[in-house]
Structures are given as structure tokens and as C-alpha cells.
Motif scaffolding. Structure first.
Motif, PDB file in Angstrom:
ATOM      1  N   GLU A  83     -46.175 -28.640   5.513  1.00  0.00           N
ATOM      2  CA  GLU A  83     -45.075 -29.235   6.294  1.00  0.00           C
ATOM      3  C   GLU A  83     -45.544 -29.351   7.729  1.00  0.00           C
ATOM      4  O   GLU A  83     -46.371 -28.560   8.173  1.00  0.00           O
ATOM      5  CB  GLU A  83     -43.884 -28.251   6.333  1.00  0.00           C
ATOM      6  CG  GLU A  83     -42.866 -28.438   5.294  1.00  0.00           C
ATOM      7  CD  GLU A  83     -41.664 -27.509   5.554  1.00  0.00           C
ATOM      8  OE1 GLU A  83     -41.591 -26.833   6.593  1.00  0.00           O
ATOM      9  OE2 GLU A  83     -40.803 -27.484   4.691  1.00  0.00           O
ATOM     10  N   ASP A  84     -44.931 -30.259   8.467  1.00  0.00           N
ATOM     11  CA  ASP A  84     -45.305 -30.438   9.875  1.00  0.00           C
ATOM     12  C   ASP A  84     -45.030 -29.170  10.675  1.00  0.00           C
ATOM     13  O   ASP A  84     -44.097 -28.430  10.376  1.00  0.00           O
ATOM     14  CB  ASP A  84     -44.493 -31.578  10.500  1.00  0.00           C
ATOM     15  CG  ASP A  84     -44.827 -32.902   9.838  1.00  0.00           C
ATOM     16  OD1 ASP A  84     -45.913 -32.982   9.234  1.00  0.00           O
ATOM     17  OD2 ASP A  84     -44.003 -33.826   9.915  1.00  0.00           O
ATOM     18  N   SER A  85     -45.840 -28.975  11.672  1.00  0.00           N
ATOM     19  CA  SER A  85     -45.623 -27.836  12.566  1.00  0.00           C
ATOM     20  C   SER A  85     -46.429 -28.051  13.826  1.00  0.00           C
ATOM     21  O   SER A  85     -47.533 -28.582  13.764  1.00  0.00           O
ATOM     22  CB  SER A  85     -46.099 -26.557  11.889  1.00  0.00           C
ATOM     23  OG  SER A  85     -46.174 -25.507  12.811  1.00  0.00           O
ATOM     24  N   THR A  86     -45.868 -27.664  14.958  1.00  0.00           N
ATOM     25  CA  THR A  86     -46.663 -27.676  16.189  1.00  0.00           C
ATOM     26  C   THR A  86     -46.924 -26.245  16.598  1.00  0.00           C
ATOM     27  O   THR A  86     -48.053 -25.763  16.551  1.00  0.00           O
ATOM     28  CB  THR A  86     -45.914 -28.415  17.325  1.00  0.00           C
ATOM     29  OG1 THR A  86     -45.488 -29.666  16.832  1.00  0.00           O
ATOM     30  CG2 THR A  86     -46.818 -28.609  18.523  1.00  0.00           C
ATOM     31  N   ARG A  89     -48.418 -23.551  13.774  1.00  0.00           N
ATOM     32  CA  ARG A  89     -49.823 -23.788  13.412  1.00  0.00           C
ATOM     33  C   ARG A  89     -50.744 -23.533  14.606  1.00  0.00           C
ATOM     34  O   ARG A  89     -51.761 -22.859  14.489  1.00  0.00           O
ATOM     35  CB  ARG A  89     -50.025 -25.209  12.886  1.00  0.00           C
ATOM     36  CG  ARG A  89     -51.389 -25.397  12.255  1.00  0.00           C
ATOM     37  CD  ARG A  89     -51.678 -26.813  11.813  1.00  0.00           C
ATOM     38  NE  ARG A  89     -51.465 -27.828  12.840  1.00  0.00           N
ATOM     39  CZ  ARG A  89     -52.211 -27.993  13.926  1.00  0.00           C
ATOM     40  NH1 ARG A  89     -53.233 -27.189  14.155  1.00  0.00           N
ATOM     41  NH2 ARG A  89     -51.938 -28.939  14.801  1.00  0.00           N
ATOM     42  N   ALA A 107     -55.241 -30.417   7.125  1.00  0.00           N
ATOM     43  CA  ALA A 107     -54.102 -31.335   7.287  1.00  0.00           C
ATOM     44  C   ALA A 107     -53.770 -31.874   5.902  1.00  0.00           C
ATOM     45  O   ALA A 107     -54.496 -32.700   5.352  1.00  0.00           O
ATOM     46  CB  ALA A 107     -54.482 -32.458   8.240  1.00  0.00           C
TER      47      ALA A 107
END
Ligand code: NCD
Length: 341
Positions: A83-86, A89, A107
Motif C-alpha cells: 500500500e502507499d506510504s510516505t 516507509r 515498490a
């Protein structure tokens, strides 16, 4: 003799003589029996306290711009984020680097996982690469546990569906403890989309285990059924729920997990549940504001409140995230070393 007995636990910070930082009252042996960190629910108060003490020492080390450590030298940390993460991560990445590890980010969007590979095949691939630690985020509750049963390395749950997000709860607790001095007896309000929030679940487990009281405040559509069974007080009115609270933790509306609409409109939602100064005045005068990010300004929180330098801890939460992930990687790496014949 078991290796753990012959090699006492010496935290990296204690050996880093140049930093001059020590960890007060840290036990000589690792009081942490777990191979992985999958959730807060499985941790005892002593284990949580230990992780927080170690995290705090790393926080000081980072603030003092201490040297890069070599605890994970020649070791590989893989970040596997489905899942997306800033921030999560990036902070695992920084934590691994500050401990001297080689860090790889997979990715998922560009990987063969998107081509239909199963999670078991992914595990086999990771085993063949001899990773030492794996930080995993997945949209399905339980997927990280499944992976942990198939891989040879230590696994840290970076968030699984609406289930748990243990390092977030630890960083929230560390941030609170640094400001209030303790967790015991505090009254903490978790406000907003509790139903879809792994942050809320992990925080409820942690805060209650450490003796804090928890309230959840949300519209009925955003409170999971049988919430009271977790021992929290449920409120549907922000002003009533915030009364006497020491900490106000806002949660993002997790629209990616909603099928259909759970709120009439974002405007309505902000009016009744968005944190602004008017609602905040019902909490204690020294109540502090938190949000795990990413924030939807003007939806769950007013910009002025979010940026209030005296009361908002939001930036510090991000800072503590790196320290907590260093402590978790430290403990699991040492545990693994001690367990390896
Ligand atoms: C949280 C998450 O991913 O669960 N964010 C984070 O880890 N910083 C909360 C959220 O996405 O709203």
C-alpha cells in the motif's frame, strides 16, 4: 549454554561511546521473546515499556545527530509496501540506515507481485535473498502474519488492513510520554474514522495496557460494532467526548477502505467532527493534539489547530517514528542473533 545467556544484551547506544548516551535502567537481557513485531495485542506492559525506553534513547541519539551505528552492518532490511506510504516507509528506511543496514525498497506497483505472484511465492523469493528484516504493509488484515510464518527473517508489521499498526502506536506513546511524563491515568480521545483505523486499534491496545483510559468519538457509522467490549468509552458528540481529555488524537477518514459513503458530506463531517479551537476548548487546557498523518486539513482537522506550535505534536510524531523503528529493528536483530546457533 544458550547464546542469549553467554552474550548479555548491550544496547548499541551504550556501546557507542562517542555519543555519550546511555539507556537508564535497561535490563541486561532482551526481555522480548518475540521473533516478529506483528501487533501490540501480543505485547506485555514490560515489553512495551522496554521498547519505549530504548526508542527514547534513540530519539535522543538522533536529536544529538549521533553517529551512524553498526548494529545492522552487513544486514539487509527490505521494505515491502503493498500500500502507499510516505512517512512509515521513509522512517523504516532511515531507521535501517542509521543502524548501518543495507536497505532495499520493493515498490510493489512495479514488481512481479502485481503480475499475480502469491504472498507465499514472495516469501520464497525473500528467503532466497537472505533478508534479515522485513517491514511489510498490506491492505489485508492478517497478510503480514501469514508472510511472517513463511520467511526466515524478522518481520515488522507496517500496517495490515484495518487490523494493527504497532510501530505507529509505539511512536504515539513515546511522543505522549515525552510530554506528559507517563501514560498511566491519562485520558486519550481517538476521534474520527475508528472503524477503518489500524492506528486506533493498536493505540487502544497499547494505551490500555499501559494504564491510560481511552475514549472514541465518531459518528455511529464510523464506530465498529461491539466497540465497548474493548473497554473504551464511546461518544458521538465531540464536545461531550473531549471533556477532561489530556490527548486528542485525530484519525483520517480512510476513504480507500470505505465501500459507499459513511458520512453525508465532508463539509458536514468537519462541522460536527473536525477538530477546531471551538471543540478543543472542551478538552483540558493543556490537552495536546495528535494525528498519524496524512492529514486532510479542513476535513478532520482545522489547519490552525494542526499547526499550533504549543499544542500540536504532529511533527514530533514523525520524528519519534524513526527512533521507534530503530528500537524495533535493534531488538529483533539482536534477538535473531541470540537465537541463531
Ligand atoms: C496511518 C496508516 O497508514 O494506517 N498512517 C501512517 O502510518 N502514518 C494512518 C492513515 O493512513 O490515515
Amino acid at each position: 549454554m544458550h547464546l542469549a545467556e553467554s552474550r548479555p544484551y548491550i544496547p548499541a547506544l551504550m556501546t557507542a561511546a562517542t555519543t555519550g548516551i546511555s539507556v537508564p535502567n535497561l535490563p541486561a537481557e532482551i526481555p522480548f521473546p518475540h521473533r516478529h513485531l506483528l501487533g501490540i495485542q501480543e505485547l506485555s506492559p514490560d515489553e512495551i515499556g522496554y521498547l519505549l525506553d530504548l526508542s527514547n534513547a534513540y530519539a535522543e541519539h538522533n536529536r544529538a545527530r549521533g553517529d551512524k551505528l553498526d548494529l545492522m552492518r552487513n544486514k539487509t532490511l527490505i521494505n515491502l509496501f503493498f500500500e502507499d506510504s510516505t512517512r512509515t516507509r521513509t522512517s523504516f528506511e532511515l531507521a535501517g540506515m542509521r543502524l548501518g543496514a543495507d536497505v532495499i525498497n520493493i515498490a510493489v506497483a512495479n514488481s512481479s507481485i502485481k503480475k499475480g505472484e502469491t504472498i507465499i511465492d514472495t516469501a520464497m523469493t525473500l528467503n532466497a535473498m537472505h533478508a534479515d528484516a522485513l517491514a511489510v504493509r498490506h491492505s489485508n488484515a492478517g497478510a503480514v502474519k501469514l508472510l511472517s510464518e513463511k520467511v526466515n527473517c524478522a518481520v515488522i508489521n507496517g500496517g495490515d488492513g484495518s487490523h494493527e499498526h504497532p510501530t505507529q502506536a509505539l511512536l504515539d506513546a513515546l511522543t505522549i510520554r515525552r510530554h506528559k511524563g507517563h501514560l498511566q491515568g491519562l485520558l486519550v480521545a481517538l476521534c474520527g474514522d475508528v472503524a477503518h483505523s489500524r492506528v486506533a486499534r493498536s493505540n487502544i491496545y497499547l494505551l490500555q495496557t499501559m494504564g491510560a483510559r481511552v475514549r472514541v468519538i465518531a459518528p455511529p457509522t464510523l464506530i465498529p460494532p461491539a466497540m465497548e467490549r474493548l473497554g473504551v468509552e464511546v461518544f458521538h458528540d465531540m464536545r461531550a467526548g473531549l471533556e477532561d481529555c489530556d490527548i486528542v488524537m485525530m484519525l483520517r477518514l480512510q476513504r480507500e477502505r470505505m465501500e459507499g459513503s459513511f458520512v453525508p458530506s465532508v463539509h458536514e463531517y468537519f462541522k460536527f467532527y473536525g477538530l477546531d479551537y471551538d471543540k478543543l476548548q472542551h478538552a483540558k487546557p493543556d490537552a495536546l493534539i495528535m494525528h498519524p498523518g496524512p492529514m486532510n486539513r479542513g476535513v478532520e482537522i482545522d489547519s490552525d489547530v494542526a499547526d499550533d506550535i504549543d499544542r500540536s505534536l504532529i511533527r514530533e510524531q514523525v520524528e519519534m517514528g524513526v527512533a521507534v523503528r530503530m528500537a524495533c529493528l535493534d531488538v529483533l536483530t539482536r534477538k535473531r542473533q541470540a537465537d541463531t546457533p
